[in-house]
Design an enzyme around this catalytic site. Structure first.
Site, PDB file in Angstrom:
ATOM      1  N   GLY A 108       0.326 -23.312  -9.231  1.00  0.00           N
ATOM      2  CA  GLY A 108      -1.018 -23.580  -9.720  1.00  0.00           C
ATOM      3  C   GLY A 108      -1.866 -24.265  -8.663  1.00  0.00           C
ATOM      4  N   ASP A 109      -3.159 -24.272  -8.905  1.00  0.00           N
ATOM      5  CA  ASP A 109      -4.129 -24.955  -8.043  1.00  0.00           C
ATOM      6  C   ASP A 109      -4.236 -24.380  -6.641  1.00  0.00           C
ATOM      7  OD1 ASP A 109      -4.647 -26.648 -10.161  1.00  0.00           O
ATOM      8  OD2 ASP A 109      -3.250 -28.178  -9.470  1.00  0.00           O
ATOM      9  N   GLU A 110      -3.788 -23.128  -6.450  1.00  0.00           N
ATOM     10  CA  GLU A 110      -3.946 -22.551  -5.124  1.00  0.00           C
ATOM     11  C   GLU A 110      -5.159 -21.647  -5.019  1.00  0.00           C
ATOM     12  OE1 GLU A 110      -1.760 -21.331  -7.572  1.00  0.00           O
ATOM     13  OE2 GLU A 110       0.142 -21.259  -6.529  1.00  0.00           O
ATOM     14  N   GLY A 111      -5.909 -21.499  -6.087  1.00  0.00           N
ATOM     15  CA  GLY A 111      -7.140 -20.721  -6.037  1.00  0.00           C
ATOM     16  C   GLY A 111      -7.009 -19.284  -6.474  1.00  0.00           C
ATOM     17  N   LYS A 112      -6.001 -18.956  -7.276  1.00  0.00           N
ATOM     18  CA  LYS A 112      -5.812 -17.571  -7.724  1.00  0.00           C
ATOM     19  C   LYS A 112      -7.028 -17.069  -8.507  1.00  0.00           C
ATOM     20  CE  LYS A 112      -2.045 -18.422 -10.019  1.00  0.00           C
ATOM     21  NZ  LYS A 112      -1.682 -19.802  -9.790  1.00  0.00           N
ATOM     22  N   GLY A 113      -7.574 -17.910  -9.349  1.00  0.00           N
ATOM     23  CA  GLY A 113      -8.714 -17.499 -10.165  1.00  0.00           C
ATOM     24  C   GLY A 113      -9.943 -17.184  -9.330  1.00  0.00           C
ATOM     25  N   ALA A 156      -3.635 -22.515 -17.911  1.00  0.00           N
ATOM     26  CA  ALA A 156      -4.351 -22.198 -16.667  1.00  0.00           C
ATOM     27  C   ALA A 156      -5.783 -22.731 -16.743  1.00  0.00           C
ATOM     28  CB  ALA A 156      -4.370 -20.685 -16.441  1.00  0.00           C
ATOM     29  N   GLY A 157      -6.335 -22.988 -15.601  1.00  0.00           N
ATOM     30  CA  GLY A 157      -7.715 -23.439 -15.519  1.00  0.00           C
ATOM     31  C   GLY A 157      -8.402 -22.793 -14.344  1.00  0.00           C
ATOM     32  N   HIS A 158      -8.598 -21.482 -14.407  1.00  0.00           N
ATOM     33  CA  HIS A 158      -9.216 -20.734 -13.317  1.00  0.00           C
ATOM     34  C   HIS A 158     -10.732 -20.846 -13.437  1.00  0.00           C
ATOM     35  CE1 HIS A 158      -5.336 -18.167 -13.452  1.00  0.00           C
ATOM     36  NE2 HIS A 158      -5.157 -19.249 -12.756  1.00  0.00           N
ATOM     37  N   THR A 159     -11.315 -21.755 -12.675  1.00  0.00           N
ATOM     38  CA  THR A 159     -12.751 -22.013 -12.744  1.00  0.00           C
ATOM     39  C   THR A 159     -13.492 -21.068 -11.809  1.00  0.00           C
ATOM     40  OG1 THR A 159     -12.295 -24.333 -13.189  1.00  0.00           O
ATOM     41  CG2 THR A 159     -14.540 -23.775 -12.500  1.00  0.00           C
TER      42      THR A 159
END
Length: 152
Positions: free
Chosen positions: A13-18, A44-47
């Site tokens: 997580g938090d690697e910028g997939k979104g 997930a939190g894909h902003t």
């Protein structure tokens, strides 16, 4: 010829997939673009931002804000409550029609999974997002009490 872009994360997580997925969707000009969530869940939190319109994708794949259809695989955990709430939020932001298809064997998170996740002492020590995803996966892998999308 069909083209596929695959975005994988190696940092849990938090690697910028979104953001990467949204960028690829912004460069897609194909009406039949489909964004697939392969694993994970509503924690997930894909902003993403689009024309000053911000959305945090959790139940819906990145790309939905741009009106692209999504697919949730059987490796994902879904929360019907979170899914409905995000759908209602997206309907106010997205002018295009979008569809979300869910694999019939996607695992369903219940309020009991969330409560178990929040109240588990090990989770309190190790940390948890408290969304019940881990508890749902454990319930499916170690008990006979399984609930799938097709059951709904």
């Amino acid at each position: 010829m069909k083209k596929a872009n695959i975005v994988l994360g190696l940092g849990f997580g938090d690697e910028g997939k979104g953001i990467v997925t949204d960028y690829l969707c912004s460069k897609s000009y194909s009406a039949d673009t489909l964004v697939v969530r392969f694993s994970g869940g509503h924690q997930a939190g894909h902003t993403v931002m689009m024309d000053k319109n911000k959305h945090i994708h959790s139940s819906f794949p990145s790309g939905t804000l741009r009106g692209y259809d999504g697919y949730i695989s059987h490796h994902c955990v879904i929360s019907p409550t979170h899914m409905v709430n995000e759908y209602l939020e997206l309907k106010h932001k997205v002018t295009l029609d979008f569809k979300l298809k869910v694999h019939p064997l996607a695992k369903v998170c219940t309020p009991f999974d969330i409560m178990f996740n929040e109240n588990n002492i090990k989770n309190r020590v190790d940390g948890t997002c408290g969304m019940g995803v881990g508890a749902t996966m454990n319930r499916h892998n170690s008990t006979q009490f399984k609930l799938f999308a097709i059951d709904l």
